[in-house]
Enzyme design. Structure first.
Site, PDB file in Angstrom:
ATOM      1  N   GLU A  14       0.823  -1.209   0.000  1.00 24.90           N
ATOM      2  CA  GLU A  14       0.000   0.000   0.000  1.00 24.90           C
ATOM      3  C   GLU A  14       0.856   1.259   0.000  1.00 24.90           C
ATOM      4  OE1 GLU A  14      -2.653  -0.695   3.331  1.00 24.90           O
ATOM      5  OE2 GLU A  14      -4.056  -1.748   2.027  1.00 24.90           O
TER       6      GLU A  14
ATOM      7  N   ASP B 262      -8.790  -8.573   4.152  1.00 28.13           N
ATOM      8  CA  ASP B 262      -8.435  -7.548   5.126  1.00 28.13           C
ATOM      9  C   ASP B 262      -9.497  -7.381   6.193  1.00 28.13           C
ATOM     10  OD1 ASP B 262      -7.092  -5.525   6.379  1.00 28.13           O
ATOM     11  OD2 ASP B 262      -7.512  -3.995   4.879  1.00 28.13           O
TER      12      ASP B 262
ATOM     13  N   GLU C 286     -12.514  -2.092  12.212  1.00 26.25           N
ATOM     14  CA  GLU C 286     -12.554  -1.277  10.986  1.00 26.25           C
ATOM     15  C   GLU C 286     -13.725  -1.657  10.084  1.00 26.25           C
ATOM     16  OE1 GLU C 286      -8.913  -1.450   8.822  1.00 26.25           O
ATOM     17  OE2 GLU C 286      -9.685  -0.316   7.113  1.00 26.25           O
TER      18      GLU C 286
END
Lengths: 678, 678
Positions: free
Chosen positions: B283, B362, B390
């Site tokens: 990333e 993820d 998240e």
């Protein structure tokens, strides 16, 4: 940061073709007689000198500045005169004509003379033999306004050309660039500039306090020398936020007094101020609705405070419910402005003006004209357009907007019961329809502190064209484009034809690869650049396409949200009927099945596929055409615009593929031509 | 900011039920004999004193601190002893037992004794009669690590509980709160804390310089007193960014020397440092790929630099192409970690550990276990889970994650050719399968400087449960929940049953109203909270659902992307076959038509509708159950959690309606039960 001169980057032209004429242009233009006095006249003289020297390569001698002696000097020359005799001249209009060896520039205002000088410079650049000239031009609109959405931190809301040249880190900037900018604006006839964003944040609320007034006064002076009035946006709740009051109720005596005192103090220091612009009760801004008052209550309170000083109060009509529930199919954002303002017609003060966005939504690539224009008959109004291409390519993709604005101006609202009487938007905002004085246009500008002012060099044509259109809406979009090309790039015929061709097709191309048939949106949330079909589909902004496996579009007919009824007849019926509705607006007004056959004989879905493939091909062609101009135009412009075409190419491909894929997944319909849909 | 004590907010309990026993608990616990010395022993004594005084209401007398005289004192009491005799005790394990009027807390490490004290405190809070105790507990995992994603500007990436309590405006904070936090962590068995974000930005790169090392040393000391090692995340390109080198090539002699010198200097000042964590080639972070090197080259270079000091190098496996083209259907992000790391098995240094996220994507609410766990047999690995929710409610929506983590730990990877030999993820990361020492778990924490540490008071159970699970994975999720409820809220049976019920159903409820059957994502871009079905569908992150009018899901079978082949048999075949694939993961592995009939007898589309309606109803019920606890639990907790349930309710409704509407528009299938779909 450094900056270019835009369309005022005059260069010396060849004048051989005049050699056979009796009077040499060089000789004629070398002698200037000035029969008027004033600050703007001084500016006009300087601008004349600059233009003549740079374009014709001569030195100008100024005779009898300010005197009015012998009316017919012996030597050929140019004469500036203020006159009240010419019956064809209106405020700020001008006449340029040749008589008895003299080239006369006549006007009845100082600004008119300045505009005549800039017009003369354009004619010089175009290589015209000046003694052949006899033109009378009057500005069509009284208010020719530029709106900046500049914030005092230096950022620009929806700015795509760098940061503000007015503000930085809370300070007001004073630099040569301000002067250069004001010249550019005056040269296209702009007479009002609002320097700060309509979204007035905390810091900007203090613009009307002593902290900034001296700085504003300096701006007002620089602007005034070019015939431009300074305007500022104010915070409707300033009486709370910077005053000591507990309320901003426009009917509260304390609030009224606070604004009266505040305005008096502002005008003590900045008597040149044109007035205020206010965005109230809109997208989170405070406004009269908070106190159960009408929009008229709010606008008139401020208007009355400005009145003693000749100030104008410009009130934006961009009022709608921005907390809509996507599940709610009855509320229609398109109806909001009309619903809020129509019934207030006739209740506004004379110095209050409603500023109405061109369409009922928000600066999309294709929208119908706001029905509010045909609804208000006893209210001053301004047409607001967006020069910054928030939804039209953001100055990465080339998109010449003058053709769109012309369509809007020429839209017949049928405001009169006598349907033969013209009431186009142009008639309305130029005061012809209802005899208003306080009306005109406002353009949300596309400038920033980039070297070339507008990000994409080609985007400058929108700024240029906006001003020219306000002044001379009779000009065609192509005439304006050619004029700008001459002033900016070259008058070489290949350049002229190529760039004109690119510009004139650019809106259609952009529309093809983006949102189909007036449905709008489908953009990336927040940035508003690039595709995201469902990006706003389930959001609170009232911007829905309602696509499903059978079709898409919003039914705004009488059986739907009823929006069509806000138009006067015969427009209402025309839009209401799917067969008479202009096809480019079909999905704005109607819900349509993918298999509906359009006038072209294609189904809706095939139309979507075809236009998206075509749009990308057209960008490819534009890019290729541009590449052929190497060495024919300034190298830096060639390179910068070339880079923008690469961005546009990427954007167009992304739009094509995402739109086509989305609707292929939805409809299951195969492309008749068997092209790749992902 | 002020802060609560979390699950260490001991309160006095009633001990009447012990009255009939021979030995009074109060009396027994009042006398403590300490047969060991050390800083952590001192901590253990203080923690014992605090617990005994606050829970039992007694004053503790400490006898013969540090001496080892008479082995059997006459009076009843508690004895701390370090022993190497107990064969059942492993490193940091402990035994608590009663013998000859004495309650023994035995361990072979200081930390073991500290853990015994916290265990004893839990038993006290639960009202257990201590002389009945005889328990031996060994931590299942060697590394029980917390990862903070705290940035030095004070923000927390994916933090939903306020700002960092470690950092503010570039400074390292020293306050009582650090001590309070370290106590909380030690009490649940945590022995390693990484204080900064794996995304190491410019400022954090300097953590390894003199600018911050003295401050880190203070942290290291505070941590060490509780048996916790301090870790930091470092920038792989530090040799460029803060060194003077032109490269970060891990095979460059200069780079190797630079890191050796840097690490030596760090350990000179902070000898307690546990090591580094590195996110590289991920990333946008720099890494060995830049220089054509493998992930092993990069990790080993740093590992070797740390080796002389006993430091560990933890290398994240979250490496994938984050610039994917949505048009590309061959690249499968799920395959990336395995593809990058499988062939490197056996090539890492002994002090290098690979940190592997639980799933191949993820931290979604439902994913299969990463196939990398069953692929690496000669490499140290850590299981990474995300305590911060998240994608699982962000501590607004209640979502108890221990049940999910237990599923992951119990997943059989079939790493051995002898299929009867157990190689669950738990076996692997606890070292049982491959005899690793450097292995364990890492949890991305959910803490911040909110008063209650975790935003939602109920989210603290995830932090608590994470630590307890690392230590004692034999505990059931319900046991852990009940223990936390006792420590935090109340041992009242209504509270116990209600909250246990809410927690135990919460993940299923969350899954019902969000993304169906393992497909994942469909979240608002950037924030990752709330629904946006196409939010990442046309983006670059490799996270696609591929829904069209006929069905949805990603074909990851051998005929599709081939991801299923990364699993060992029989898992590979099980996932590859739509009939044997666990239904909760159906859409992760298969593309499925809306009209496919599931095992429940429902069609896929009806399953989507039903679960979404059910999910909202379940949230309503939870909210109602919670409301019934008023006056049974602390008022502030009751109020705060009640507010979170309102947020969750809104979120659940939005998910239900957007998911149902999206798939109704796509499929055209009516809800069999005729409920409202917008």
């Amino acid at each position: 940061m450094s900056y270019g001169k835009g369309w005022l980057a005059y260069h010396k032209i060849k004048t051989e073709k005049n050699d056979s004429r009796q009077i040499s242009i060089q000789k004629l233009c070398s002698f200037l007689t000035v029969r008027a006095k004033g600050k703007i006249i001084d500016t006009a003289v300087e601008e004349y000198r600059t233009a003549a020297e740079q374009i014709l390569g001569i030195t100008v001698t100024v005779n009898e500045r300010g005197s009015s002696v012998s009316k017919q000097p012996a030597v050929p020359g140019v004469i500036f005169e203020l006159t009240e005799k010419a019956p064809d001249l209106k405020k700020d209009g001008f006449r340029i004509f040749f008589a008895e060896n003299q080239l006369f520039l006549s006007a009845n205002t100082e600004s008119g003379l300045l505009y005549a000088v800039f017009e003369l410079a354009r004619r010089m650049m175009d290589g015209i033999y000046l003694p052949d000239l006899d033109i009378t031009t009057n500005p069509a609109m009284n208010l020719r306004m530029i709106n900046h959405w500049d914030n005092m931190d230096g950022s620009i809301e929806r700015g795509y050309s760098g940061n503000s040249f007015f503000f930085k880190e809370g300070q007001i900037l004073h630099s040569d660039r301000i002067h250069a900018y004001v010249r550019l604006m005056a040269s296209i006839g702009i007479n009002a500039i609002v320097i700060n964003n309509v979204n007035v944040h905390e810091r900007e609320s203090y613009l009307i306090t002593d902290k900034y007034l001296d700085s504003l006064k300096k701006y007002a002076d620089v602007f005034a020398a070019y015939g431009i009035q300074l305007y500022i946006c104010v915070n409707f709740a300033a009486s709370i936020d910077i005053g000591s009051l507990p309320t901003a109720d426009p009917l509260s005596g304390d609030v009224i007094s606070w604004w009266q005192d505040t305005v008096r103090h502002i005008y003590d220091i900045v008597p040149e101020l044109g007035g205020f612009v206010v965005k109230a009760d809109s997208e989170g801004r405070p406004g009269p609705f908070t106190y159960g008052r009408t929009q008229a209550d709010g606008a008139n309170m401020l208007g009355r405070a400005l009145k003693p000083y000749g100030g104008l109060l410009i009130w934006r009509c961009f009022v709608y419910n921005c907390g809509q529930d996507w599940r709610d199919r009855k509320t229609d954002r398109a109806k909001a402005s009309y619903d809020y303002f129509k019934d207030l017609d006739g209740s506004f003060e004379e110095n209050v003006i409603l500023q109405i966005k061109n369409g009922p939504m928000d600066f999309q690539i294709r929208e119908p004209v706001s029905p509010l224009f045909g609804g208000l008959k006893n209210t001053n109004s301004i047409l607001e357009v967006q020069i910054a291409g928030e939804y039209t390519g953001q100055q990465k993709d080339v998109c010449y907007l003058v053709p769109m604005w012309k369509e809007i101006l020429e839209f017949e609202t049928y405001a009169f019961s006598d349907k033969d009487k013209s009431s186009t938007v142009r008639d309305i905002v130029s005061g012809n329809a209802f005899r208003n004085i306080n009306c005109g246009m406002a353009g949300v500008t596309n400038t920033g502190n980039d070297y070339n002012w507008t990000g994409n060099d080609l985007a400058a044509v929108n700024l240029y064209g906006y001003g020219r259109l306000c002044f001379c809406p009779d000009m065609t979009a192509e005439q304006i484009a050619r004029e700008w090309i001459t002033m900016t790039l070259s008058s070489d015929s290949q350049v002229m034809n190529t760039v004109t061709n690119i510009l004139m097709h650019s809106r259609s191309t952009y529309e093809k690869y983006t949102v189909p048939l007036g449905i709008g949106w489908m953009v990336t949330p927040h940035s508003h650049y690039g595709p995201d079909v469902d990006g706003y589909e389930y959001d609170k902004w009232g911007t829905y396409h309602r696509a499903d496996r059978n079709g898409l579009g919003v039914d705004r007919t009488k059986k739907g949200t009823g929006f069509t009824a806000q138009y006067n007849e015969p427009n209402a019926s025309m839009y209401n009927n799917m067969d008479t509705c202009p096809e480019e607006l079909l999905l704005f007004f109607h819900r349509v099945r993918y298999d509906k056959v359009l006038k072209t004989g294609k189904t809706l879905i095939q139309h979507i596929y075809d236009t998206h493939f075509e749009g990308v091909e057209e960008v490819k062609n534009m890019r290729k055409e541009w590449a052929a101009l190497e060495n024919k135009i300034p190298e830096d412009v060639f390179r910068r615009v070339g880079e923008r075409f690469e961005m546009q190419m990427q954007n167009a491909v992304e739009w094509r593929d995402r739109i086509n894929t989305y609707f292929y997944r939805m409809s299951g319909a195969k492309d008749e031509k068997g092209r790749k849909i992902y």
